[in-house]
Write an enzyme that holds these catalytic residues in place. Sequence first.
Site, PDB file in Angstrom:
ATOM      1  N   ARG A 153     -21.676 -11.489 -19.616  1.00  0.00           N
ATOM      2  CA  ARG A 153     -20.640 -10.970 -18.719  1.00  0.00           C
ATOM      3  C   ARG A 153     -19.255 -11.120 -19.357  1.00  0.00           C
ATOM      4  NH1 ARG A 153     -23.136  -9.499 -14.079  1.00  0.00           N
ATOM      5  NH2 ARG A 153     -25.075 -10.596 -13.670  1.00  0.00           N
ATOM      6  N   ASP A 154     -18.462 -10.072 -19.178  1.00  0.00           N
ATOM      7  CA  ASP A 154     -17.085 -10.103 -19.685  1.00  0.00           C
ATOM      8  C   ASP A 154     -16.289 -11.170 -18.926  1.00  0.00           C
ATOM      9  OD1 ASP A 154     -15.174  -7.759 -21.300  1.00  0.00           O
ATOM     10  OD2 ASP A 154     -14.172  -9.296 -20.084  1.00  0.00           O
ATOM     11  N   ILE A 155     -15.502 -11.940 -19.644  1.00  0.00           N
ATOM     12  CA  ILE A 155     -14.747 -13.036 -19.045  1.00  0.00           C
ATOM     13  C   ILE A 155     -13.608 -12.523 -18.151  1.00  0.00           C
ATOM     14  CG2 ILE A 155     -12.958 -13.387 -20.830  1.00  0.00           C
ATOM     15  CD1 ILE A 155     -13.778 -16.375 -20.800  1.00  0.00           C
ATOM     16  N   ASN A 202     -14.667   0.562 -27.711  1.00  0.00           N
ATOM     17  CA  ASN A 202     -13.300   0.724 -28.192  1.00  0.00           C
ATOM     18  C   ASN A 202     -13.247   0.500 -29.706  1.00  0.00           C
ATOM     19  OD1 ASN A 202     -12.355   1.071 -25.534  1.00  0.00           O
ATOM     20  ND2 ASN A 202     -12.193  -1.143 -25.228  1.00  0.00           N
ATOM     21  N   VAL A 232     -11.570  -7.559 -29.894  1.00  0.00           N
ATOM     22  CA  VAL A 232     -12.511  -8.459 -30.580  1.00  0.00           C
ATOM     23  C   VAL A 232     -13.214  -7.639 -31.657  1.00  0.00           C
ATOM     24  CG1 VAL A 232     -14.518  -9.957 -30.368  1.00  0.00           C
ATOM     25  CG2 VAL A 232     -12.827  -9.877 -28.504  1.00  0.00           C
ATOM     26  N   HIS A 250     -18.925  -3.932 -29.735  1.00  0.00           N
ATOM     27  CA  HIS A 250     -19.534  -4.223 -28.445  1.00  0.00           C
ATOM     28  C   HIS A 250     -19.460  -2.996 -27.557  1.00  0.00           C
ATOM     29  CE1 HIS A 250     -15.331  -5.506 -28.658  1.00  0.00           C
ATOM     30  NE2 HIS A 250     -15.196  -5.039 -27.431  1.00  0.00           N
ATOM     31  N   HIS A 271     -19.201  -1.905 -23.709  1.00  0.00           N
ATOM     32  CA  HIS A 271     -18.887  -2.337 -22.349  1.00  0.00           C
ATOM     33  C   HIS A 271     -19.768  -1.548 -21.380  1.00  0.00           C
ATOM     34  CE1 HIS A 271     -14.781  -4.180 -23.186  1.00  0.00           C
ATOM     35  NE2 HIS A 271     -14.890  -3.394 -24.251  1.00  0.00           N
TER      36      HIS A 271
HETATM   37  P1  AMP Z   1     -12.282  -4.895 -26.449  1.00  0.00           P
HETATM   38  O1  AMP Z   1     -10.878  -4.930 -25.903  1.00  0.00           O
HETATM   39  O2  AMP Z   1     -12.988  -3.589 -26.316  1.00  0.00           O
HETATM   40  O3  AMP Z   1     -12.334  -5.445 -27.870  1.00  0.00           O
HETATM   41  O4  AMP Z   1     -13.131  -5.872 -25.528  1.00  0.00           O
HETATM   42  C1  AMP Z   1     -13.167  -7.239 -25.703  1.00  0.00           C
HETATM   43  C2  AMP Z   1     -13.633  -7.824 -24.408  1.00  0.00           C
HETATM   44  O5  AMP Z   1     -14.050  -9.160 -24.622  1.00  0.00           O
HETATM   45  C3  AMP Z   1     -12.544  -7.884 -23.327  1.00  0.00           C
HETATM   46  O6  AMP Z   1     -12.959  -7.105 -22.204  1.00  0.00           O
HETATM   47  C4  AMP Z   1     -12.436  -9.368 -23.012  1.00  0.00           C
HETATM   48  O7  AMP Z   1     -12.213  -9.619 -21.645  1.00  0.00           O
HETATM   49  C5  AMP Z   1     -13.776  -9.894 -23.475  1.00  0.00           C
HETATM   50  N1  AMP Z   1     -13.820 -11.301 -23.850  1.00  0.00           N
HETATM   51  C6  AMP Z   1     -12.914 -11.980 -24.599  1.00  0.00           C
HETATM   52  N2  AMP Z   1     -13.303 -13.252 -24.754  1.00  0.00           N
HETATM   53  C7  AMP Z   1     -14.489 -13.388 -24.090  1.00  0.00           C
HETATM   54  C8  AMP Z   1     -15.391 -14.467 -23.866  1.00  0.00           C
HETATM   55  N3  AMP Z   1     -15.177 -15.685 -24.375  1.00  0.00           N
HETATM   56  N4  AMP Z   1     -16.493 -14.237 -23.128  1.00  0.00           N
HETATM   57  C9  AMP Z   1     -16.724 -13.013 -22.590  1.00  0.00           C
HETATM   58  N5  AMP Z   1     -15.920 -11.953 -22.778  1.00  0.00           N
HETATM   59  C10 AMP Z   1     -14.806 -12.135 -23.504  1.00  0.00           C
END
Ligand code: AMP
Length: 112
Positions: A27-29, A85, A94, A98, A100
């Site tokens: 799950r996204d944080i 993205n 990140v 990934h 979403h």
């Molecule tokens: P992006 O902006 O497409 O690179 O998405 C990165 C996603 O990672 C964002 O939606 C963040 O909320 C999510 N994220 C960052 N750190 C964590 C974490 N420790 N656990 C879960 N999701 C995270």
Amino acid sequence: MTLFAKIIRREIPADIVYEDDEVLAFRDINPQAPVHVLFIPKQPFATMNELTDADAPIVGRLVIAATKWAKAQGFAEDGYRVVMNCNRDGGQTVYHIHLHLLAGRAMHWPPG
Ligand code: AMP
């Protein structure tokens, strides 16, 4: 090493909802919908631009894992959105690719 590589290695905690040999999902944080799960390949690609023809099976596994999970969770018929993205203009933060998976509300178009 990226944050997501550390999640794969269980070095930092995550709410993991799915795992197989090649894919991990958690799950996204900072959820942007009632359901917001990230599907990642265990193989680290920094961005989608690194993918080649040889990686098509990995990308396919990511997508199929997400659709199977959506069906298992029961919201597939209502619908969902999948987003990947890439780099600055795509809003990537990140650098481990990934997918979403967003669900649980009606999505808007165009995305911001
Ligand atoms: P992006 O902006 O497409 O690179 O998405 C990165 C996603 O990672 C964002 O939606 C963040 O909320 C999510 N994220 C960052 N750190 C964590 C974490 N420790 N656990 C879960 N999701 C995270």
